[in-house]
Scaffold this motif. Structure first.
Motif, PDB file in Angstrom:
ATOM      1  N   THR A 134      68.601  -4.932 -69.352  1.00  0.00           N
ATOM      2  CA  THR A 134      68.451  -5.407 -67.987  1.00  0.00           C
ATOM      3  C   THR A 134      69.284  -6.644 -67.708  1.00  0.00           C
ATOM      4  O   THR A 134      69.362  -7.092 -66.571  1.00  0.00           O
ATOM      5  N   SER A 135      69.921  -7.224 -68.713  1.00  0.00           N
ATOM      6  CA  SER A 135      70.735  -8.418 -68.515  1.00  0.00           C
ATOM      7  C   SER A 135      72.016  -8.048 -67.795  1.00  0.00           C
ATOM      8  O   SER A 135      72.552  -6.962 -67.985  1.00  0.00           O
ATOM      9  N   PRO A 136      72.534  -8.954 -66.950  1.00  0.00           N
ATOM     10  CA  PRO A 136      73.782  -8.643 -66.245  1.00  0.00           C
ATOM     11  C   PRO A 136      74.950  -8.556 -67.202  1.00  0.00           C
ATOM     12  O   PRO A 136      74.959  -9.195 -68.255  1.00  0.00           O
ATOM     13  N   ALA A 137      75.937  -7.748 -66.826  1.00  0.00           N
ATOM     14  CA  ALA A 137      77.126  -7.611 -67.663  1.00  0.00           C
ATOM     15  C   ALA A 137      77.876  -8.927 -67.709  1.00  0.00           C
ATOM     16  O   ALA A 137      77.896  -9.689 -66.744  1.00  0.00           O
ATOM     17  N   ARG A 138      78.481  -9.215 -68.836  1.00  0.00           N
ATOM     18  CA  ARG A 138      79.280 -10.422 -68.970  1.00  0.00           C
ATOM     19  C   ARG A 138      80.562 -10.263 -68.145  1.00  0.00           C
ATOM     20  O   ARG A 138      81.151  -9.200 -68.093  1.00  0.00           O
ATOM     21  N   ARG A 139      80.983 -11.370 -67.542  1.00  0.00           N
ATOM     22  CA  ARG A 139      82.152 -11.328 -66.673  1.00  0.00           C
ATOM     23  C   ARG A 139      83.405 -11.720 -67.442  1.00  0.00           C
ATOM     24  O   ARG A 139      83.427 -12.702 -68.165  1.00  0.00           O
ATOM     25  N   ALA A 164      80.617  -6.355 -82.344  1.00  0.00           N
ATOM     26  CA  ALA A 164      81.426  -5.523 -83.242  1.00  0.00           C
ATOM     27  C   ALA A 164      80.930  -5.633 -84.678  1.00  0.00           C
ATOM     28  O   ALA A 164      80.823  -4.627 -85.394  1.00  0.00           O
ATOM     29  N   GLU A 165      80.607  -6.845 -85.105  1.00  0.00           N
ATOM     30  CA  GLU A 165      80.087  -7.026 -86.465  1.00  0.00           C
ATOM     31  C   GLU A 165      78.764  -6.295 -86.642  1.00  0.00           C
ATOM     32  O   GLU A 165      78.546  -5.603 -87.650  1.00  0.00           O
ATOM     33  N   ALA A 166      77.876  -6.423 -85.660  1.00  0.00           N
ATOM     34  CA  ALA A 166      76.569  -5.779 -85.758  1.00  0.00           C
ATOM     35  C   ALA A 166      76.691  -4.256 -85.768  1.00  0.00           C
ATOM     36  O   ALA A 166      76.022  -3.578 -86.564  1.00  0.00           O
ATOM     37  N   VAL A 167      77.544  -3.702 -84.910  1.00  0.00           N
ATOM     38  CA  VAL A 167      77.723  -2.248 -84.868  1.00  0.00           C
ATOM     39  C   VAL A 167      78.272  -1.739 -86.200  1.00  0.00           C
ATOM     40  O   VAL A 167      77.815  -0.717 -86.734  1.00  0.00           O
ATOM     41  N   LEU A 168      79.241  -2.445 -86.762  1.00  0.00           N
ATOM     42  CA  LEU A 168      79.820  -2.022 -88.030  1.00  0.00           C
ATOM     43  C   LEU A 168      78.784  -2.048 -89.143  1.00  0.00           C
ATOM     44  O   LEU A 168      78.659  -1.090 -89.921  1.00  0.00           O
ATOM     45  N   LEU A 169      78.032  -3.137 -89.226  1.00  0.00           N
ATOM     46  CA  LEU A 169      77.074  -3.276 -90.318  1.00  0.00           C
ATOM     47  C   LEU A 169      75.890  -2.320 -90.172  1.00  0.00           C
ATOM     48  O   LEU A 169      75.336  -1.864 -91.162  1.00  0.00           O
ATOM     49  N   GLU A 170      75.519  -2.015 -88.940  1.00  0.00           N
ATOM     50  CA  GLU A 170      74.378  -1.119 -88.726  1.00  0.00           C
ATOM     51  C   GLU A 170      74.767   0.356 -88.833  1.00  0.00           C
ATOM     52  O   GLU A 170      74.008   1.161 -89.370  1.00  0.00           O
ATOM     53  N   ASN A 171      75.941   0.701 -88.314  1.00  0.00           N
ATOM     54  CA  ASN A 171      76.324   2.111 -88.226  1.00  0.00           C
ATOM     55  C   ASN A 171      77.374   2.540 -89.236  1.00  0.00           C
ATOM     56  O   ASN A 171      77.644   3.736 -89.375  1.00  0.00           O
ATOM     57  N   GLY A 172      77.995   1.582 -89.924  1.00  0.00           N
ATOM     58  CA  GLY A 172      79.067   1.926 -90.843  1.00  0.00           C
ATOM     59  C   GLY A 172      80.357   2.202 -90.095  1.00  0.00           C
ATOM     60  O   GLY A 172      80.389   2.278 -88.857  1.00  0.00           O
ATOM     61  N   LEU A 173      81.429   2.381 -90.847  1.00  0.00           N
ATOM     62  CA  LEU A 173      82.728   2.600 -90.231  1.00  0.00           C
ATOM     63  C   LEU A 173      82.758   3.887 -89.419  1.00  0.00           C
ATOM     64  O   LEU A 173      83.376   3.950 -88.347  1.00  0.00           O
ATOM     65  N   GLY A 174      82.072   4.928 -89.895  1.00  0.00           N
ATOM     66  CA  GLY A 174      82.059   6.202 -89.182  1.00  0.00           C
ATOM     67  C   GLY A 174      81.382   6.121 -87.821  1.00  0.00           C
ATOM     68  O   GLY A 174      81.689   6.904 -86.928  1.00  0.00           O
ATOM     69  N   GLY A 175      80.448   5.182 -87.671  1.00  0.00           N
ATOM     70  CA  GLY A 175      79.738   5.037 -86.414  1.00  0.00           C
ATOM     71  C   GLY A 175      80.246   3.902 -85.555  1.00  0.00           C
ATOM     72  O   GLY A 175      79.619   3.559 -84.539  1.00  0.00           O
ATOM     73  N   PHE A 176      81.375   3.335 -85.953  1.00  0.00           N
ATOM     74  CA  PHE A 176      81.928   2.215 -85.195  1.00  0.00           C
ATOM     75  C   PHE A 176      82.808   2.737 -84.069  1.00  0.00           C
ATOM     76  O   PHE A 176      83.674   3.590 -84.283  1.00  0.00           O
ATOM     77  N   SER A 177      82.596   2.239 -82.853  1.00  0.00           N
ATOM     78  CA  SER A 177      83.431   2.642 -81.717  1.00  0.00           C
ATOM     79  C   SER A 177      83.469   1.505 -80.706  1.00  0.00           C
ATOM     80  O   SER A 177      82.563   0.657 -80.648  1.00  0.00           O
ATOM     81  N   ILE A 178      84.523   1.490 -79.905  1.00  0.00           N
ATOM     82  CA  ILE A 178      84.628   0.495 -78.841  1.00  0.00           C
ATOM     83  C   ILE A 178      83.510   0.691 -77.827  1.00  0.00           C
ATOM     84  O   ILE A 178      82.979  -0.269 -77.266  1.00  0.00           O
ATOM     85  N   GLU A 179      83.133   1.951 -77.594  1.00  0.00           N
ATOM     86  CA  GLU A 179      82.047   2.244 -76.656  1.00  0.00           C
ATOM     87  C   GLU A 179      80.750   1.577 -77.110  1.00  0.00           C
ATOM     88  O   GLU A 179      80.028   0.963 -76.307  1.00  0.00           O
ATOM     89  N   ALA A 180      80.445   1.696 -78.396  1.00  0.00           N
ATOM     90  CA  ALA A 180      79.217   1.098 -78.924  1.00  0.00           C
ATOM     91  C   ALA A 180      79.271  -0.426 -78.839  1.00  0.00           C
ATOM     92  O   ALA A 180      78.265  -1.076 -78.526  1.00  0.00           O
ATOM     93  N   VAL A 181      80.434  -0.993 -79.115  1.00  0.00           N
ATOM     94  CA  VAL A 181      80.592  -2.443 -79.025  1.00  0.00           C
ATOM     95  C   VAL A 181      80.411  -2.900 -77.574  1.00  0.00           C
ATOM     96  O   VAL A 181      79.732  -3.908 -77.305  1.00  0.00           O
ATOM     97  N   ALA A 182      81.025  -2.179 -76.638  1.00  0.00           N
ATOM     98  CA  ALA A 182      80.920  -2.542 -75.221  1.00  0.00           C
ATOM     99  C   ALA A 182      79.466  -2.517 -74.751  1.00  0.00           C
ATOM    100  O   ALA A 182      79.017  -3.422 -74.035  1.00  0.00           O
ATOM    101  N   ARG A 183      78.729  -1.485 -75.150  1.00  0.00           N
ATOM    102  CA  ARG A 183      77.314  -1.400 -74.757  1.00  0.00           C
ATOM    103  C   ARG A 183      76.536  -2.583 -75.303  1.00  0.00           C
ATOM    104  O   ARG A 183      75.745  -3.204 -74.591  1.00  0.00           O
ATOM    105  N   ARG A 184      76.751  -2.882 -76.567  1.00  0.00           N
ATOM    106  CA  ARG A 184      75.966  -3.953 -77.196  1.00  0.00           C
ATOM    107  C   ARG A 184      76.323  -5.326 -76.623  1.00  0.00           C
ATOM    108  O   ARG A 184      75.455  -6.189 -76.480  1.00  0.00           O
ATOM    109  N   ALA A 185      77.595  -5.527 -76.316  1.00  0.00           N
ATOM    110  CA  ALA A 185      78.042  -6.830 -75.807  1.00  0.00           C
ATOM    111  C   ALA A 185      77.896  -6.945 -74.290  1.00  0.00           C
ATOM    112  O   ALA A 185      78.143  -8.017 -73.737  1.00  0.00           O
ATOM    113  N   ARG A 186      77.513  -5.825 -73.626  1.00  0.00           N
ATOM    114  CA  ARG A 186      77.448  -5.783 -72.171  1.00  0.00           C
ATOM    115  C   ARG A 186      78.800  -6.188 -71.578  1.00  0.00           C
ATOM    116  O   ARG A 186      78.895  -7.009 -70.657  1.00  0.00           O
ATOM    117  N   ALA A 187      79.830  -5.616 -72.118  1.00  0.00           N
ATOM    118  CA  ALA A 187      81.199  -5.895 -71.668  1.00  0.00           C
ATOM    119  C   ALA A 187      81.879  -4.580 -71.309  1.00  0.00           C
ATOM    120  O   ALA A 187      81.475  -3.510 -71.754  1.00  0.00           O
TER     121      ALA A 187
END
Length: 202
Positions: free
Chosen positions: A6-11, A29-52
């Protein structure tokens, strides 16, 4: 729905990096890599987590490898630098030890991921090659200073010496054998020094 949802996207502020957004993306990016491994790493996942926005991430980092390298560089131990103890043997010992210590834990996992991506992705290989070329240039100054002090022969190529030593550390990193003893570091450094030290006059 979570607070993060529910937090606003970062500008973003265009091509210039917003420090808060940059740190959020690197942390994500660090959290996605460590949680999902290299196979589960994607820019989409990073964008969602960072709200960017994905366009912002791709504008600042043209590839996954470039982003991971920035994560790695930002998380390196604050005390790691290129030593200048006034003695080539101690400088090289500190250099090798510093690399091994830097790659313990999370940093080692991130760097291994970059190396893995570089094996099959031209963009990742280009990013890693550029990064390592810069590191070789910086670490080579250890030998340049030793040459200026007369400790190392003038015909020795500085960047090649530190590349040999970093290759030892790389091998230990990639095979998860970073627990290197002081005696092993001494042996590696002394072996290299035997081939580059200046001969006493006369």
């Amino acid at each position: 729905m979570s607070e993060a949802d529910t937090s606003p996207a970062r500008r973003s502020i265009g091509a210039t990096r917003n420090p808060a957004s940059q740190e959020a993306i690197l942390a994500a990016a660090e959290a996605v890599l460590l949680e999902n491994g290299l196979g589960g790493f994607s820019i989409e996942a990073v964008a969602r987590r960072a709200r960017a926005g994905k366009p912002t991430i791709y504008r600042w980092w043209p590839s996954q490898a470039a982003l991971l390298l920035d994560v790695y560089h930002s998380r390196k131990k604050a005390g790691f630098n290129y030593p200048d103890k006034g003695n080539v043997r101690e400088d090289l010992r500190a250099y090798v030890t510093g690399l091994l210590e830097t790659w313990e834990g999370t940093n080692g996992a991130i760097f291994r991921s970059v190396v893995a991506k570089a094996q099959g992705e031209p963009e990742a290989l280009a990013a890693l090659s550029a990064y390592m070329a810069d590191r070789r240039c910086q670490s080579g100054r250890i030998i340049e200073k030793a040459q200026a002090r007369g400790e190392v022969r003038a015909d020795v190529r500085p960047e090649l010496v530190t590349e040999i030593l970093s290759s030892f550390a790389w091998g230990r990193l990639l095979t998860e054998r970073l627990d290197v003893s002081d005696a092993e570091v001494d042996a590696v450094v002394d072996t290299v020094l035997a081939g580059i030290v200046a001969k006493p006059a006369g």
